[in-house]
Design an enzyme around this catalytic site. Structure first.
Site, PDB file in Angstrom:
ATOM      1  CD  GLU A  14      -1.602  -2.415   1.673  1.00  0.00           C
ATOM      2  OE1 GLU A  14      -0.390  -2.648   1.887  1.00  0.00           O
ATOM      3  OE2 GLU A  14      -2.483  -3.290   1.818  1.00  0.00           O
ATOM      4  CB  CYS A  74       9.094  -4.223  -3.103  1.00  0.00           C
ATOM      5  SG  CYS A  74       8.340  -2.981  -2.057  1.00  0.00           S
ATOM      6  CD  GLU A  85      23.758  -7.930  -4.156  1.00  0.00           C
ATOM      7  OE1 GLU A  85      23.856  -7.051  -5.017  1.00  0.00           O
ATOM      8  OE2 GLU A  85      22.700  -8.261  -3.619  1.00  0.00           O
ATOM      9  CG  HIS A  95      27.703  -8.314 -16.760  1.00  0.00           C
ATOM     10  ND1 HIS A  95      28.337  -7.147 -17.094  1.00  0.00           N
ATOM     11  CD2 HIS A  95      26.594  -7.964 -16.074  1.00  0.00           C
ATOM     12  CE1 HIS A  95      27.624  -6.130 -16.631  1.00  0.00           C
ATOM     13  NE2 HIS A  95      26.567  -6.597 -16.005  1.00  0.00           N
ATOM     14  CG  HIS A 115      22.607   2.759 -14.229  1.00  0.00           C
ATOM     15  ND1 HIS A 115      21.723   1.767 -13.912  1.00  0.00           N
ATOM     16  CD2 HIS A 115      23.841   2.236 -14.065  1.00  0.00           C
ATOM     17  CE1 HIS A 115      22.407   0.688 -13.552  1.00  0.00           C
ATOM     18  NE2 HIS A 115      23.685   0.948 -13.635  1.00  0.00           N
TER      19      HIS A 115
HETATM   20  N1  GLN Z   1      22.388 -10.268 -18.809  1.00  0.00           N
HETATM   21  C1  GLN Z   1      21.710  -9.377 -17.930  1.00  0.00           C
HETATM   22  C2  GLN Z   1      21.090  -8.232 -18.725  1.00  0.00           C
HETATM   23  O1  GLN Z   1      21.656  -7.811 -19.668  1.00  0.00           O
HETATM   24  C3  GLN Z   1      22.632  -8.811 -16.903  1.00  0.00           C
HETATM   25  C4  GLN Z   1      21.910  -7.915 -15.938  1.00  0.00           C
HETATM   26  C5  GLN Z   1      22.730  -7.510 -14.757  1.00  0.00           C
HETATM   27  O2  GLN Z   1      23.932  -7.620 -14.762  1.00  0.00           O
HETATM   28  N2  GLN Z   1      22.101  -7.003 -13.732  1.00  0.00           N
HETATM   29  O3  GLN Z   1      20.047  -7.715 -18.406  1.00  0.00           O
HETATM   30 ZN    ZN Z   2      25.106  -5.637 -14.947  1.00  0.00          ZN
END
Ligand code: GLN
Ligand code: ZN
Length: 763
Positions: A17, A525, A614, A650, A703
């Protein structure tokens, strides 16, 4: 009699909510009053759920973030938002979310552009807080209004209130000195504000204050232990009683310090630090309250209440009134209400407990300890039955998987030849140019893709129709990549809702909730899948899609997988076996997928480990152990392939200094990382380590909606070439493109390919 309390409750709401109210307010679709009313309502609901407790948290509710709340309580606003003449809540959101420039000069403080506060992870959770900002001349000034107002609401509701605040030392430790000054020097200015705050709380009728100092479960830097002593001497004014709350880990070397602080009680995370309970009791003064966190605030499993009682009953006899019992930490990190789940498999549901159910467990423990087990005989018997059913369920235990784990062998994780030999064979096969170009996996997830998926899930689109829609999207991605003249292609991940959920849905041993939402930051979330049993892969998960994509082009098509460590770190995991074992099981399952892709003729395979970093434990002393099994899991997944098959990985960050050796041990042929914002300085770790394999440092910040130009990307690659030999460099974006628009992606990638061609021409 033992007392029962809670450290914090999720504020997002059982059906999210608060999320929807916030987003509607931010879009200008509802009023501030309406938003504040949702806050009042949510607090009311939460306290009602906690009404059986001896003490309930007040001040754990936040519209965005509890650390940002504390910054406002302490009057520590970044200079750039001081002097704002609008509503305080709007100013709070300006720090939380930033604001783009609009309007005239004289409105610089109210509607000019404001950068958002930096956000970072709250200890080892997936919750992100807004980092307090400090400068040498930072001054503090109390604003107790939020806490005082919430205490008044609580009192009107008859709540036995225990305000929750972040302690001064953790507050300083979590912040960032923007001018590189010594944060600790601010303690003398900060403490009087805390003293004043405690006095205000005492005036409001408060007896106990919960003061959170989770920094005590980490290794304290020099001088910070003395700061604790100084701080708590100052705060021990006798006006209120302080419960010093530590959570998420063990105190270890900080235990004597904690026991020496002049506070009236200490909360210990008895899930992570059960081994320290006796030592802490022995070290604390004879009057001190000891609060034990015996219900796990970080997972979704039912507590084995009978086992907890076996352990707690003698302690209750020994400690009497001094024993308090609680969850291990705030319940912020678990979903709200299991009762909301309509579709979850009944058997699995019977093993689970969300925040509301965890309060129920606390109530059962309270009755059993204070009135005797007979008072809750039925509840305890039901709990014992659920615990036993889970332990013995054939859905949890798969003998084939257990046998495979018992047979793990270092050879599984080793490539046949060293990198140099592989690189030559791969180059002969793939015939890539210098500075090869590629992307990280996803292309824009358009509204058509999402629409097709929701129609499919709702049963309005059949499997064939869905497949056709996804194939059309893949074909579009391939065509665009041909036109862009990229070197190594991807299929675009149209068929994936999420990089973990997609795999979890196809693996045995995983369950998915409808309402298992946990706040990540602000209104965002996440709904982590639930890893409940031994993991196996009934059938190939990606091969058909990738084969289809490869059939449309002669360029190499990357197989695209999520690695075991990332799947583990973004799931709720089992508490009945070590994380490492769950990770190895995932590794074996994904390894089968890797080998199937190779068999299907795919010569480049990427295994994303976005969340490897992480997962690092809170204490540095435990890092190596984690890195050892995490890296070994990746190696098991990836390294069963032939020399000719090129393995990519990656990672979405570039702080590699601490973990560079482990990254090199993964032995991927190519690693792509996020670097575009750092001017390639973050490649220094690779340079000084003399990282031996290929690297694709991101040159396009995905981003941002900005479209980087060719010169900028050439410049970044030249900076990269100062740190890594040019023949081992790739050219690619920072991360996947799923959140971007095609209209942004196409010009950006056009420039990126031109940049690579310019670099080739110049070399
Ligand atoms: N292969 C994923 C993408 O391109 C990698 C995403 C990520 O590293 N968070 O969306
Ligand atoms: Zn990434």
């Amino acid at each position: 009699m033992a007392r029962f309390h809670n450290l914090g409750f999720p504020r997002i709401g059982a059906k999210r909510e608060l999320k929807f109210a916030l987003e509607s307010y931010w879009k200008g679709q509802s009023s501030r009053e309406a938003l504040k009313a949702v806050g009042v309502e949510q607090r009311k609901i939460n306290w009602a759920l906690q009404s059986k407790l001896d003490l309930s948290p007040v001040g754990d509710f936040a519209f965005y973030d509890q650390v940002l709340d504390m910054s406002f309580t302490l009057g520590n606003l970044p200079t750039r938002v001081q002097g704002f003449h609008g509503d305080a809540l709007d100013n709070y959101f300006r720090v939380a979310r930033g604001r783009s420039a609009q309007g005239a000069e004289e409105h610089a403080a109210c509607c000019g552009g404001v950068a958002a506060g930096e956000m970072t992870k709250w200890f080892d959770t997936n919750y992100h807080y807004i980092v307090p900002e400090f400068k040498a001349d930072t001054a503090f000034k109390l604003d107790a209004s939020r806490l005082v107002e919430q205490l008044a609401e609580a009192s009107a509701q008859g709540v036995k209130a225990k305000p929750v605040i972040i302690g001064p030392v953790t507050y300083l430790a979590l912040g960032k000195a923007k001018d590189e000054s010594d944060k600790l020097a601010l303690l003398d200015r900060l403490l009087p504000v805390y003293v004043e705050l405690l006095a205000r709380l005492a005036d409001a009728g408060v007896e106990w204050v919960q003061i959170d100092e989770p920094i005590l479960v980490t290794e304290l830097e020099a001088g910070w232990d003395a700061a604790f002593t100084k701080a708590y001497r100052a705060l021990n004014t006798g006006k209120v009683k302080l419960l010093l709350a530590t959570y998420f880990g063990q105190l270890q070397g900080n235990l004597p310090l904690v026991a020496s602080l002049p506070v009236q009680g200490v909360h210990l995370d008895a899930i992570n630090a059960r081994a320290e309970v006796d030592a802490l009791i022995a070290a604390l003064p004879a009057q001190s309250v000891i609060s034990l966190g015996v219900i796990n605030g970080r997972n979704i499993w039912k507590t084995d209440l009978n086992a907890v009682l076996e352990w707690l009953e003698p302690l209750a006899r020994q400690l009497g009134d001094r024993l308090w019992v609680a969850p291990s930490c705030s319940l912020l990190h678990v979903p709200v209400d299991l009762d909301s789940e309509q579709k979850l498999d009944g058997e699995i549901k019977s093993w689970l407990s969300y925040a509301k159910q965890k309060l129920g467990e606390l109530a059962v423990l309270a009755s059993a300890l204070n009135q005797g087990r007979d008072a809750v005989q039925a509840e305890l018997a039901a709990n014992a039955a659920a615990i036993a059913a889970r332990r013995n369920s054939p859905r949890v235990n798969n003998p084939t998987v257990k046998a495979a784990i018992a047979k793990l062998d270092a050879r599984l994780g080793r490539r046949k030849s060293p990198y140099a030999v592989r690189a030559a064979k791969q180059s002969a096969l793939l015939k890539l140019p210098a500075f090869p170009t590629t992307t990280i996996g996803s292309f824009p997830q358009t509204s058509e893709i999402r629409h097709a998926r929701s129609e499919f899930k709702a049963g309005r689109l059949d499997a064939a129709g869905y497949k056709a829609a996804m194939q059309a999207e893949i074909a579009r991605c391939v065509k665009e990549q041909e036109a862009l003249d990229l070197d190594v292609f991807v299929h675009g991940e149209a068929e994936r809702n999420d990089m973990v959920e997609y795999f979890g849905e196809q693996l045995e041993g995983y369950a998915f909730s409808q309402f298992g939402w946990v706040q990540s930051y602000g209104s965002r979330c996440v709904k982590p899948p639930i890893l409940f049993g031994d993991i196996s892969r009934p059938k190939a998960m990606t091969v058909e899609w990738i084969k289809y994509a490869q059939s449309l082009t002669t360029k190499p098509m990357k197989g695209m997988l999520t690695g075991p460590v990332t799947i583990l770190n973004w799931s709720f995991v089992r508490d009945d076996q070590p994380r490492s074992v769950s990770c190895y099981q995932l590794a074996l399952a994904i390894r089968e997928e890797v080998l199937d892709l190779e068999k299907a003729g795919i010569s480049v395979i990427q295994i994303d480990e976005a969340a490897l970093r992480e997962g690092l434990p809170l204490r540095k002393a435990q890092w190596q152990e984690y890195l050892d099994w995490a890296v070994e899991s990746f190696r098991i997944t990836a390294n069963g392939v032939a020399d000719e098959t090129q393995v990519h990985t990656h990672m979405c960050y570039s702080e590699f200094n601490d973990i560079i050796k482990s990254i090199a041990d993964m032995d991927a042929d190519v690693i792509t990382i996020e670097t575009s914002r750092s001017d390639m300085e973050l490649l220094d770790a690779f340079k000084s380590f003399e990282y031996p394999n290929e690297i694709g440092p991101g040159v396009y910040d995905i981003h941002s909606p900005n479209i980087p130009n060719q010169e900028y990307m050439v410049k970044l690659m030249k900076l990269a070439a100062e740190r890594v030999p040019a023949e081992r460099l790739w050219v690619n974006p920072d991360c996947g493109l799923k959140t971007r628009q095609w209209s942004e992606v196409l010009p950006a990638l056009t420039n990126m390919v031109q940049a690579a061609k310019a670099l080739r021409a110049a070399s």
